[in-house]
Every structure is written in C-alpha cells, then in structure tokens.
Design a protein around this motif. Structure first.
Motif, mmCIF file in Angstrom:
data_model
loop_
_atom_site.group_PDB
_atom_site.id
_atom_site.type_symbol
_atom_site.label_atom_id
_atom_site.label_comp_id
_atom_site.label_asym_id
_atom_site.label_seq_id
_atom_site.Cartn_x
_atom_site.Cartn_y
_atom_site.Cartn_z
ATOM 1 N N ARG A 21 0.678 -1.270 -0.072
ATOM 2 C CA ARG A 21 -0.128 0.206 0.187
ATOM 3 C C ARG A 21 0.984 1.168 0.028
ATOM 4 N N THR A 22 2.144 1.201 -0.357
ATOM 5 C CA THR A 22 2.870 2.455 -0.299
ATOM 6 C C THR A 22 3.600 2.678 -1.551
ATOM 7 N N PHE A 23 2.883 2.427 -2.450
ATOM 8 C CA PHE A 23 3.483 2.471 -3.934
ATOM 9 C C PHE A 23 3.746 3.854 -4.178
ATOM 10 N N SER A 24 2.936 4.782 -3.811
ATOM 11 C CA SER A 24 3.079 6.153 -4.028
ATOM 12 C C SER A 24 4.172 6.808 -3.204
ATOM 13 N N SER A 25 4.753 6.006 -2.237
ATOM 14 C CA SER A 25 5.959 6.420 -1.614
ATOM 15 C C SER A 25 7.298 6.491 -2.241
ATOM 16 N N TYR A 26 7.111 5.794 -3.727
ATOM 17 C CA TYR A 26 8.524 5.495 -4.324
ATOM 18 C C TYR A 26 8.501 6.207 -5.665
ATOM 19 N N CYS A 27 9.693 6.484 -5.918
ATOM 20 C CA CYS A 27 9.872 6.968 -7.271
ATOM 21 C C CYS A 27 10.107 5.627 -8.029
ATOM 22 N N MET A 28 9.820 5.859 -9.467
ATOM 23 C CA MET A 28 9.816 4.454 -10.333
ATOM 24 C C MET A 28 10.737 4.704 -11.461
#
Length: 124
Positions: A27-34
């Motif tokens: 649930r922390t995808f938005s915490s990462y640059c990709m």
C-alpha cells in the motif's frame, strides 16, 4: 518492502509500439519514485526513464526521449512505459525498479527493489 512484476513485453516490428506495465504489491506504492531500465545481451543494464512519486516529474535517457513515455497510476499501484517508434536497438529485457528517495534518480544503485524483467524484441 515492495514487490514488482512487469508485463507487456513481446515481439514487435520496427516502428511499432508496446506498453509495459509494472504492478507493485503493498500500500506504499506512492512513496516510491519509479524507474525503468533495460539490459541488452552482452551489455550493462542502462537507465531508460523515471517518474516522481506523484507523477508530476519525469526524466528520460536521450536514446528514448520523444519516443517513450513513463506514467503511473497510484490508485492502481502500477507504473507504465509506453514505447512508440520502436527500433531494433531497443531490444532488451526491461526492468522496473522502485526508489525510496524523494527525488528521481537515473542510477541503478539508487533503486532498492527490482522486478524480474520482461523481454522486448524489435525486429527490423
């Protein structure tokens, strides 16, 4: 921790298009640059594109600028790489990667988590 799974690779003729997807667990995808990277046979893994946490910032290698577009949907925990005007030299295994830092990085060692890769083959 995040797990990444790429999909969408395949065989395409030169000039064609493909869209790669990178599905992330957790649930922390938005915490990462990709980031997206690629590795051709006999060559080192190289940077392709990166996107900020919100999607508002992007960065591309010179070799793909104007042809590839990176994007993300944080509600779906997925990052994308739209590849247009493909060339035989784009043939490689493409990897997505997650970067826990705040700013975009184009280096491999800045990325903490990696997918298993998806093969893209462009025929001439």
């Amino acid at each position: 921790q995040v797990q990444l799974v790429e999909s969408g690779g395949g065989l395409v003729q030169a000039g064609g298009s493909l869209r790669l997807s990178c599905a992330a667990s957790g649930r922390t995808f938005s915490s990462y640059c990709m980031g997206w990277f690629r590795q051709a046979p006999g060559k080192e893994r190289e940077f392709v594109a990166a996107i900020s946490r919100s999607g508002g910032g992007t960065y591309y290698s010179d070799s793909v600028k104007g042809r590839f577009t990176i994007s993300r949907n944080n509600a779906k925990n997925t990052a994308y790489l739209q590849m247009n005007s493909l060339k035989p030299e784009d043939t490689a295994v493409y990897y997505c990667a997650a970067d826990r830092t705040v700013v975009i990085h184009a280096t491999l060692d800045a990325h903490d988590y990696w997918g298993q890769g998806t093969q893209v083959t462009v025929s001439s």
